[in-house]
Enzyme design. Structure first.
Site, PDB file in Angstrom:
ATOM      1  NE  ARG A  26      71.162  46.204 -16.054  1.00  0.00           N
ATOM      2  CZ  ARG A  26      71.219  45.676 -14.834  1.00  0.00           C
ATOM      3  NH1 ARG A  26      72.317  45.122 -14.400  1.00  0.00           N
ATOM      4  NH2 ARG A  26      70.178  45.716 -14.061  1.00  0.00           N
ATOM      5  NE  ARG A  80      78.279  44.285 -11.695  1.00  0.00           N
ATOM      6  CZ  ARG A  80      77.354  43.918 -10.821  1.00  0.00           C
ATOM      7  NH1 ARG A  80      77.624  43.881  -9.544  1.00  0.00           N
ATOM      8  NH2 ARG A  80      76.150  43.567 -11.221  1.00  0.00           N
ATOM      9  NE  ARG A 116      81.557  50.904  -8.852  1.00  0.00           N
ATOM     10  CZ  ARG A 116      80.960  49.964  -8.208  1.00  0.00           C
ATOM     11  NH1 ARG A 116      80.294  49.044  -8.870  1.00  0.00           N
ATOM     12  NH2 ARG A 116      80.962  49.935  -6.898  1.00  0.00           N
ATOM     13  CG  ASP A 154      70.324  51.558 -11.945  1.00  0.00           C
ATOM     14  OD1 ASP A 154      70.499  50.627 -12.745  1.00  0.00           O
ATOM     15  OD2 ASP A 154      69.794  51.397 -10.845  1.00  0.00           O
ATOM     16  CE1 TYR A 196      65.118  46.638  -7.340  1.00  0.00           C
ATOM     17  CE2 TYR A 196      64.071  47.151  -9.428  1.00  0.00           C
ATOM     18  CZ  TYR A 196      65.006  46.445  -8.701  1.00  0.00           C
ATOM     19  OH  TYR A 196      65.817  45.547  -9.322  1.00  0.00           O
TER      20      TYR A 196
HETATM   21  O1  CP3 Z   1      72.190  48.891 -20.612  1.00  0.00           O
HETATM   22  C1  CP3 Z   1      73.167  49.588 -20.281  1.00  0.00           C
HETATM   23  O2  CP3 Z   1      74.346  49.312 -20.546  1.00  0.00           O
HETATM   24  C2  CP3 Z   1      72.887  50.919 -19.587  1.00  0.00           C
HETATM   25  C3  CP3 Z   1      72.961  50.931 -18.208  1.00  0.00           C
HETATM   26  C4  CP3 Z   1      71.902  50.278 -17.315  1.00  0.00           C
HETATM   27  C5  CP3 Z   1      72.209  49.864 -15.996  1.00  0.00           C
HETATM   28  N1  CP3 Z   1      71.054  49.509 -15.375  1.00  0.00           N
HETATM   29  C6  CP3 Z   1      73.555  49.904 -15.418  1.00  0.00           C
HETATM   30  C7  CP3 Z   1      73.834  49.169 -14.174  1.00  0.00           C
HETATM   31  C8  CP3 Z   1      70.523  50.078 -17.487  1.00  0.00           C
HETATM   32  C9  CP3 Z   1      69.680  50.282 -18.733  1.00  0.00           C
HETATM   33  C10 CP3 Z   1      70.010  49.599 -16.243  1.00  0.00           C
HETATM   34  C11 CP3 Z   1      68.581  49.334 -15.989  1.00  0.00           C
HETATM   35  C12 CP3 Z   1      68.220  48.642 -14.738  1.00  0.00           C
HETATM   36  N2  CP3 Z   1      68.653  48.897 -13.451  1.00  0.00           N
HETATM   37  C13 CP3 Z   1      67.229  47.648 -14.639  1.00  0.00           C
HETATM   38  C14 CP3 Z   1      66.413  47.186 -15.796  1.00  0.00           C
HETATM   39  C15 CP3 Z   1      67.203  46.335 -16.699  1.00  0.00           C
HETATM   40  C16 CP3 Z   1      66.868  44.933 -16.578  1.00  0.00           C
HETATM   41  O3  CP3 Z   1      67.844  44.180 -16.417  1.00  0.00           O
HETATM   42  O4  CP3 Z   1      65.710  44.579 -16.698  1.00  0.00           O
HETATM   43  C17 CP3 Z   1      67.107  47.263 -13.292  1.00  0.00           C
HETATM   44  C18 CP3 Z   1      66.194  46.199 -12.754  1.00  0.00           C
HETATM   45  C19 CP3 Z   1      67.995  48.070 -12.545  1.00  0.00           C
HETATM   46  C20 CP3 Z   1      68.201  48.086 -11.058  1.00  0.00           C
HETATM   47  C21 CP3 Z   1      69.563  47.614 -10.752  1.00  0.00           C
HETATM   48  N3  CP3 Z   1      70.688  48.406 -10.902  1.00  0.00           N
HETATM   49  C22 CP3 Z   1      69.984  46.324 -10.360  1.00  0.00           C
HETATM   50  C23 CP3 Z   1      69.061  45.158 -10.075  1.00  0.00           C
HETATM   51  C24 CP3 Z   1      71.380  46.352 -10.307  1.00  0.00           C
HETATM   52  C25 CP3 Z   1      72.314  45.198 -10.070  1.00  0.00           C
HETATM   53  C26 CP3 Z   1      72.805  45.070  -8.695  1.00  0.00           C
HETATM   54  C27 CP3 Z   1      73.996  44.135  -8.695  1.00  0.00           C
HETATM   55  O5  CP3 Z   1      74.896  44.416  -7.882  1.00  0.00           O
HETATM   56  O6  CP3 Z   1      74.047  43.196  -9.481  1.00  0.00           O
HETATM   57  C28 CP3 Z   1      71.812  47.653 -10.635  1.00  0.00           C
HETATM   58  C29 CP3 Z   1      73.205  48.140 -10.715  1.00  0.00           C
HETATM   59  C30 CP3 Z   1      73.710  48.380 -12.089  1.00  0.00           C
HETATM   60  N4  CP3 Z   1      73.032  49.057 -13.064  1.00  0.00           N
HETATM   61  C31 CP3 Z   1      75.000  48.037 -12.570  1.00  0.00           C
HETATM   62  C32 CP3 Z   1      75.082  48.549 -13.869  1.00  0.00           C
HETATM   63  C33 CP3 Z   1      76.275  48.507 -14.793  1.00  0.00           C
HETATM   64  C34 CP3 Z   1      76.092  47.330 -11.794  1.00  0.00           C
HETATM   65  C35 CP3 Z   1      76.814  48.391 -11.036  1.00  0.00           C
HETATM   66  C36 CP3 Z   1      78.179  48.009 -10.516  1.00  0.00           C
HETATM   67  O7  CP3 Z   1      78.253  47.223  -9.555  1.00  0.00           O
HETATM   68  O8  CP3 Z   1      79.171  48.559 -11.054  1.00  0.00           O
END
Ligand code: CP3
Length: 346
Positions: free
Chosen positions: A29, A33, A42, A78, A155
């Site tokens: 990640r 944000r 974004r 994602d 999920y």
């Molecule tokens: O690593 C990176 O920089 C690449 C991008 C990436 C994202 N998600 C961007 C993201 C990667 C590799 C993921 C994988 C992902 N997505 C996982 C596995 C990673 C881990 O932590 O084990 C999971 C469980 C998800 C599902 C998901 N997507 C969740 C639980 C969330 C968070 C929701 C929240 O509001 O906190 C997301 C959203 C997400 N994915 C964001 C980002 C940058 C935040 C989006 C935003 O609000 O702008």
């Protein structure tokens, strides 16, 4: 095709267990944000719109790699959009996280799902990969990724993030046939999705089994291992594969048996002991991401502990034990990257 410069990059060498000039580091990640540049790209668009806009998601990937000076870039995408292709509705609710509807709870729900080829149904991902590969420095590998069958199923079944995974485990225990049908299908999708990312130009892939730590080793072996094995077998030998989960200390022998070239470790897991026991060629990890909220001296000391634990054995990729959280101070992240490079330069 991976050219020579990429082939000899620190990150890919470490994936193969070869000696390197300094320990490679990237951070799960790393784009997100906590970074003002991400917030700017974004803007007012939704997260899902951003994921489906190849130019802007490429920009997010490239910004994070350049700003942090990390040894690999990760595709900005994602885990969950692949579940849209099976017929689920996906939304990200501000401050609450992902929602999938209708949740998959019965065998009728499972049999209603569509199986489309992600090579056709997710063009925005491959377009982003082609843009990133064109713009990225020549010696920086690009990592693709997908969710592992268990984490995607969790999920789809819960419909949201979960603490106890009650619906997931109930379906798994009560309807093993439906469970295996669902995970089998997800494994085929994920395998094809990773192949398509490799075809589009990524140099490595990571399989995220983020929630698998909720399972006992026995349940992992019975309900998950065959499906993760199928995915990992299907891409084996094309590019290095990182196999990652959280809370997996007792599952690691089985995760290693499922496959992957690099085992991703969380911060509960000692590096040297684990490598000795499991005889894995390469590991990735495993600083607690919360350390990055503390003072710089703490970041330095905790990073040093990880490096000491990893020792001189080739095949260590520095990373966090899980993703960077929102509000993490960017300066501490940059400090960590520089510190790892400077203190390991050989
Ligand atoms: O690593 C990176 O920089 C690449 C991008 C990436 C994202 N998600 C961007 C993201 C990667 C590799 C993921 C994988 C992902 N997505 C996982 C596995 C990673 C881990 O932590 O084990 C999971 C469980 C998800 C599902 C998901 N997507 C969740 C639980 C969330 C968070 C929701 C929240 O509001 O906190 C997301 C959203 C997400 N994915 C964001 C980002 C940058 C935040 C989006 C935003 O609000 O702008």
């Amino acid at each position: 095709m991976t050219d020579n410069v990429l082939h000899n990059s620190r990150f890919l060498k470490a994936c193969r267990g070869e000696p390197v000039d300094a320990t490679p580091i990237w951070l799960m990640r790393q784009a997100g944000r906590y970074m003002p540049e991400y917030q700017a790209v974004r803007g007012k668009s939704s997260f899902l719109e951003l994921c489906k806009s190849p130019e802007r998601s490429a920009q997010v990937t490239l910004d994070a790699q350049r700003i942090l000076g990390v040894d690999a870039a990760i595709l900005f995408a994602d885990l969950l959009p692949i579940l849209e292709t099976v017929g689920l509705n996906l939304e990200y609710l501000e401050g609450e996280g992902p929602r999938l509807s209708p949740p998959v709870r019965t065998s009728a729900d499972i049999h209603r799902l569509r199986e489309e080829d992600p090579a056709q149904s997710m063009p925005f991902v491959y377009d982003a990969i082609r843009i990133i590969r064109r713009e990225l420095p020549r010696d920086i590998p690009l990592i693709g990724f997908a969710g592992a069958p268990f984490t995607l199923a969790a999920y789809a079944i819960e419909g949201e993030s979960s603490r106890n995974f009650i619906h997931t485990k109930t379906l798994m225990y009560n309807d093993p046939q439906g469970w295996h049908a669902l995970l089998g299908m997800l494994a085929r999708l994920v395998g094809k999705y990773l192949h398509a990312q490799i075809d589009a130009g990524v140099q490595a892939v990571q399989l995220f089994d983020s929630w698998v730590g909720t399972l006992s080793p026995e349940d992992y072996r019975e309900y998950v291992l065959p499906h993760s094995y199928a995915v990992l077998q299907s891409v084996k030998g094309r590019v290095p594969v990182i196999h990652f989960g959280v809370g997996t200390s007792t599952l690691l022998p089985f995760m290693a048996a499922a496959g992957g070239d690099v085992l991703g470790l969380d911060w509960h897991t000692p590096i040297a002991l684990t490598r000795e026991k499991l005889k894995v060629r390469a590991v990735q990890g495993n600083l607690d991401p919360i350390c990055l909220f503390a003072d710089r001296e703490v970041v330095r000391r905790k990073a040093m502990q990880v490096l000491d634990d990893a020792g001189e054995t080739p095949g260590h990729i520095f990373n966090l034990g899980h993703g960077i959280l929102p509000k993490t101070p960017v300066d501490n992240v940059k400090f960590l990257v520089d510190f790892v490079h400077e203190s390991t330069r050989r």
